[in-house]
Design an enzyme around this catalytic site. Structure first.
Site, PDB file in Angstrom:
ATOM      1  N   ASP A  10       0.858  -1.190   0.000  1.00  0.00           N
ATOM      2  CA  ASP A  10       0.000   0.000   0.000  1.00  0.00           C
ATOM      3  C   ASP A  10       0.892   1.237   0.000  1.00  0.00           C
ATOM      4  O   ASP A  10       1.908   1.289   0.709  1.00  0.00           O
ATOM      5  CB  ASP A  10      -0.920  -0.007   1.233  1.00  0.00           C
ATOM      6  CG  ASP A  10      -2.067   0.979   1.091  1.00  0.00           C
ATOM      7  OD1 ASP A  10      -3.219   0.540   0.950  1.00  0.00           O
ATOM      8  OD2 ASP A  10      -1.800   2.206   1.114  1.00  0.00           O
ATOM      9  N   ILE A  11       0.508   2.238  -0.775  1.00  0.00           N
ATOM     10  CA  ILE A  11       1.320   3.447  -0.910  1.00  0.00           C
ATOM     11  C   ILE A  11       1.307   4.267   0.390  1.00  0.00           C
ATOM     12  O   ILE A  11       2.208   5.078   0.623  1.00  0.00           O
ATOM     13  CB  ILE A  11       0.796   4.292  -2.110  1.00  0.00           C
ATOM     14  CG1 ILE A  11       1.860   5.209  -2.664  1.00  0.00           C
ATOM     15  CG2 ILE A  11      -0.462   5.056  -1.754  1.00  0.00           C
ATOM     16  CD1 ILE A  11       1.506   5.813  -4.010  1.00  0.00           C
TER      17      ILE A  11
ATOM     18  N   ASN B 120     -12.825  -3.097   2.317  1.00  0.00           N
ATOM     19  CA  ASN B 120     -13.723  -1.956   2.482  1.00  0.00           C
ATOM     20  C   ASN B 120     -14.687  -1.938   1.302  1.00  0.00           C
ATOM     21  O   ASN B 120     -14.259  -2.069   0.149  1.00  0.00           O
ATOM     22  CB  ASN B 120     -12.928  -0.645   2.525  1.00  0.00           C
ATOM     23  CG  ASN B 120     -12.080  -0.539   3.773  1.00  0.00           C
ATOM     24  OD1 ASN B 120     -12.492  -0.959   4.851  1.00  0.00           O
ATOM     25  ND2 ASN B 120     -10.878   0.011   3.639  1.00  0.00           N
TER      26      ASN B 120
ATOM     27  N   GLY C 245     -15.307   3.535   3.599  1.00  0.00           N
ATOM     28  CA  GLY C 245     -14.089   4.211   3.154  1.00  0.00           C
ATOM     29  C   GLY C 245     -13.459   3.616   1.913  1.00  0.00           C
ATOM     30  O   GLY C 245     -12.261   3.799   1.677  1.00  0.00           O
ATOM     31  N   GLN C 246     -14.247   2.906   1.094  1.00  0.00           N
ATOM     32  CA  GLN C 246     -13.662   2.372  -0.142  1.00  0.00           C
ATOM     33  C   GLN C 246     -13.364   3.526  -1.091  1.00  0.00           C
ATOM     34  O   GLN C 246     -14.275   4.227  -1.540  1.00  0.00           O
ATOM     35  CB  GLN C 246     -14.617   1.371  -0.816  1.00  0.00           C
ATOM     36  CG  GLN C 246     -13.976   0.744  -2.067  1.00  0.00           C
ATOM     37  CD  GLN C 246     -14.884  -0.257  -2.772  1.00  0.00           C
ATOM     38  OE1 GLN C 246     -16.016  -0.503  -2.368  1.00  0.00           O
ATOM     39  NE2 GLN C 246     -14.368  -0.829  -3.850  1.00  0.00           N
TER      40      GLN C 246
ATOM     41  N   HIS D 187     -10.142  -5.099  -3.647  1.00  0.00           N
ATOM     42  CA  HIS D 187      -8.809  -5.331  -3.095  1.00  0.00           C
ATOM     43  C   HIS D 187      -8.925  -5.753  -1.645  1.00  0.00           C
ATOM     44  O   HIS D 187      -9.761  -5.239  -0.905  1.00  0.00           O
ATOM     45  CB  HIS D 187      -7.922  -4.079  -3.208  1.00  0.00           C
ATOM     46  CG  HIS D 187      -8.552  -2.837  -2.661  1.00  0.00           C
ATOM     47  ND1 HIS D 187      -9.485  -2.098  -3.367  1.00  0.00           N
ATOM     48  CD2 HIS D 187      -8.401  -2.200  -1.467  1.00  0.00           C
ATOM     49  CE1 HIS D 187      -9.866  -1.066  -2.640  1.00  0.00           C
ATOM     50  NE2 HIS D 187      -9.220  -1.100  -1.475  1.00  0.00           N
TER      51      HIS D 187
ATOM     52  N   HIS E  37      -7.008  -5.682   1.892  1.00  0.00           N
ATOM     53  CA  HIS E  37      -5.894  -5.142   2.677  1.00  0.00           C
ATOM     54  C   HIS E  37      -5.396  -6.278   3.574  1.00  0.00           C
ATOM     55  O   HIS E  37      -6.199  -6.893   4.287  1.00  0.00           O
ATOM     56  CB  HIS E  37      -6.361  -4.015   3.602  1.00  0.00           C
ATOM     57  CG  HIS E  37      -6.869  -2.785   2.918  1.00  0.00           C
ATOM     58  ND1 HIS E  37      -6.120  -1.628   2.805  1.00  0.00           N
ATOM     59  CD2 HIS E  37      -8.056  -2.517   2.320  1.00  0.00           C
ATOM     60  CE1 HIS E  37      -6.832  -0.700   2.181  1.00  0.00           C
ATOM     61  NE2 HIS E  37      -8.007  -1.218   1.879  1.00  0.00           N
TER      62      HIS E  37
END
Ligand code: 5GP
Ligand code: ZN
Length: 114
Positions: A30-31, A87, A93-94, A100, A102
Site C-alpha cells: 500500500d502506498i 472496504n 471508506g472504499q 482489493h 488489505h
C-alpha cells in the site's frame, strides 16, 4: 478498465512494489501503510468490489484469499496474527473501485475498527 489505478498497476503502467503474484492476482505494498505490514491483494481482472468478485463464482475470490495468507506468511505475521479487510462502499471508506484485500499486521490491531 481505463481510469482505474489498480488496473494500471496490474498492467504494469502504474509503478508498485510487488510482493507476490499468481496467475489471476497480484499483491503489492500500500502506498500509504497503516501498519508495519500493509499489502493489497487484487484480482488482475477488474471487479468493482468484493460482492462482484464473489459473484464471479469462478474461484477467483478463493485464490485471492489464499494469496492474502501467503502474503502474511512471507511478511512473517501469519503466526502473530493479521487482518484481511475489504472496504466496501462509501461509509466503509472504499476509495478505489477495484476490489482489493488489505492485509494488515505487525502490530496489535484494535477492535472494533474506527
Ligand atoms: P480503500 O480505501 O479503497 O479500501 O483502499 C485503497 C488503498 O489503496 C488505500 O489504502 C491507498 O493508500 C491505496 N492506494 C491508492 N492508490 C494507490 C497507488 O497508486 N498505489 C498503491 N500502492 N496504493 C494505492
Ligand atoms: Zn480496475
Amino acid at each position: 478498465m481505463t481510469d482505474c489505478v489498480f488496473c494500471g498497476i496490474a498492467a504494469g503502467d502504474v509503478p508498485a512494489t510487488r510482493v507476490l503474484e499468481s496467475p489471476r492476482t497480484l499483491a503489492f505494498h500500500d502506498i500509504s501503510p497503516k501498519a508495519p505490514v500493509h499489502v493489497l491483494v487484487i484480482p488482475r481482472e477488474h471487479h468493482p468490489d468484493l460482492a462482484s468478485l464473489a459473484m464471479a463464482g469462478d474461484g477467483l475470490l478463493d485464490e485471492l484469499v489464499a494469496q492474502a495468507h501467503l502474503v502474511a506468511s512471507e511478511k512473517g505475521v501469519a503466526e502473530t496474527g493479521y487482518r484481511v479487510v475489504f472496504n466496501t462502499g462509501p461509509q466503509a471508506g472504499q476509495a478505489v473501485q477495484h476490489a482489493h484485500a488489505h492485509v494488515l499486521g505487525g502490530r496489535p490491531l484494535a477492535w472494533p475498527p474506527g
